[in-house]
Design an enzyme around this catalytic site. Structure first.
Site, short mmCIF file in Angstrom:
data_model
loop_
_atom_site.label_atom_id
_atom_site.label_comp_id
_atom_site.label_asym_id
_atom_site.label_seq_id
_atom_site.Cartn_x
_atom_site.Cartn_y
_atom_site.Cartn_z
N HIS A 53 -7.42 2.60 -5.28
CA HIS A 53 -7.05 3.42 -4.12
C HIS A 53 -6.82 2.57 -2.89
CE1 HIS A 53 -8.36 5.76 -0.51
NE2 HIS A 53 -7.44 6.58 -0.98
N GLU A 56 -3.45 1.12 -2.90
CA GLU A 56 -2.43 2.10 -2.50
C GLU A 56 -2.27 2.09 -0.98
OE1 GLU A 56 -2.40 6.66 -1.42
OE2 GLU A 56 -3.49 6.24 -3.28
N HIS A 57 -3.39 2.02 -0.25
CA HIS A 57 -3.34 1.95 1.21
C HIS A 57 -2.70 0.66 1.68
CE1 HIS A 57 -6.09 5.24 2.88
NE2 HIS A 57 -5.97 5.51 1.60
N GLU A 133 -12.14 8.22 5.38
CA GLU A 133 -11.73 9.14 4.32
C GLU A 133 -12.94 9.54 3.48
OE1 GLU A 133 -8.27 9.42 0.83
OE2 GLU A 133 -8.58 7.55 1.94
#
Length: 424
Positions: A53, A56-57, A133
């Site tokens: 993840h 992805e950022h 997040e």
């Protein structure tokens, strides 16, 4: 090639192993493009939780030729929609645009996939973003409960941990660690380019060849093991306005032939407004605003979940009602009229998805990962139509057994007294 009345599906493979699949839909001006990597949170080792993840950022923070602002402007200029997501099994960078922007979209997305820039200052900034997040999930009771449930239900750590990771692992990401993980998993044999809508297959193959063709072949497949499940009861005490409840039962894999019968069972249970849980828990008794079921499936396993939230003083009553509905389904108390209604609902959802180029792109890619081929909508519709009453009764009996259930309850002053005597 597969053809039907409204689309043409083609598939090719570059010499280095990258697959290119398209579905051309006549009379459309939009196209949806996705660059997929068969790598997600299942590919993370201890202390790597959240790294897929995080990549992805980082992909959007800049490349060797584009700044983060350049990427944002170039994607916005396409006039459509662009994003990315990380799952347990895949990462996808995707965009939807008018057909004239397909080449530009391929150039941008391939740039962020192939040539991300790992600036230490950007890593520090994005670590703060991901920590926010994680905090947002922890502050949202429903999201937190689903994350927590996943962690206690599965025995395999790679399956159990959060896609986001945790504060400690995210803060521990450094350039060498990030680069090593990406080099191990972003390989041609695990990559797929999918597009649906106003797209020409040969042109997309040529674009993919120009952007990805120079990558050296590497086709090592993911090594996955099945994760065991745990039948547990857990109360999580937290000061809040509502008590949140989440049941979990064994589900089936995305390739399991019983997935169609389980789709009916989920629809009957809590997958639509006329479902038993929605009608009994909310409409007839007013015990909850939010109550539903869902089947979360992966390539080789799945879980059927039931969620509801209510006032603390009504939790035990709500649990009793939910368990009664589960019991009746497990006992085979389903009739043909209910099945016919669910069939219409499921087929309607299936066909509505064909009107979105993005949904078609997602479906196209996932079926190539799972089955190595395009699965026509008509084939899926035929499988749904073939499900009968005995099939649904069988999956209800097999999967809704109380001794297989995992239960997590989150709320104020919760303890085992909430469920004691209901089915234990």
């Amino acid at each position: 090639m597969s053809m039907n009345t409204d689309s043409i599906v083609c598939a090719s493979q570059l010499d280095n192993g990258i697959r290119v699949v398209t579905e051309r839909i006549p009379a459309t001006r939009s196209a949806s493009l996705g660059i997929w990597i068969e790598a997600g949170s299942l590919d993370e080792q201890p202390n790597q939780e959240g790294i897929a993840h995080f990549w992805e950022h980082m992909a959007f923070k800049g490349t060797l030729t584009r700044t983060a602002l350049d990427i944002a402007k170039d994607l916005d200029r396409l006039g459509g929609f662009s994003n990315a997501f990380t799952g347990r099994e895949h990462t996808c960078f995707h965009a939807r645009m008018v057909d004239t922007g397909l080449a530009d979209a391929m150039d941008i997305l391939s740039d962020i996939v192939l040539r991300p820039r790992l600036d230490p200052s950007d890593i520090l900034l994005e670590q703060d973003v991901v920590l926010q997040e994680i905090a947002m999930v922890n502050d949202t009771p429903e999201d937190y409960l689903f994350e927590h449930f996943w962690s206690v239900y599965w025995t395999e750590p790679a399956m159990a941990h959060s896609i986001l990771g945790n504060d400690n692992t995210v803060q521990g990401f450094v350039p060498t660690m990030l680069d090593a993980w990406r080099q191990e998993h972003y390989k041609p044999g695990r990559m797929l380019v999918a597009a649906a809508g106003a797209v020409d297959h040969e042109k997309l193959v040529n674009l993919a060849s120009r952007t990805f063709g120079s990558l050296p072949p590497a086709s090592d497949a993911r090594q996955q093991s099945l994760s065991g499940v745990q039948s547990r009861r857990q109360a999580i005490d937290r000061d809040m306005e509502q008590t949140h409840v989440l049941f979990g039962f064994p589900g089936v894999a995305l390739t399991d032939e019983r997935r169609f019968a389980l789709a009916y069972l989920n629809s009957l249970l809590g997958g639509q407004m006329s479902s038993r849980l929605f009608q009994e828990v909310r409409e007839r008794r007013g015990l909850a605003y939010s109550v539903y079921s869902s089947h979360q499936a992966l390539a080789n396993q799945g879980v059927l979940q039931v969620y509801a939230a209510t006032q603390p003083g009504k939790c035990r009553e709500m649990l009793s009602v939910i368990l009664q509905e589960l019991h009746e389904l497990a006992q085979g108390k389903v009739d043909e009229a209910e099945i016919a209604h669910c069939r219409d609902h499921l087929l309607g959802m299936l066909y509505l998805g064909t009107e979105s180029s993005e949904d078609r792109m997602l479906r196209l890619a996932k079926n190539h990962f799972l089955f190595g081929r395009h699965v026509p909508v008509e084939e899926t519709a035929a499988e749904l139509n073939a499900v009968n009453l005995d099939d649904i009764r069988a999956v209800a009996r097999d999967f809704l057994a109380p001794d297989q259930a995992c239960l997590c309850i989150l709320g104020p002053d919760v303890d085992e007294s909430l469920w004691k005597g209901l089915w234990d």
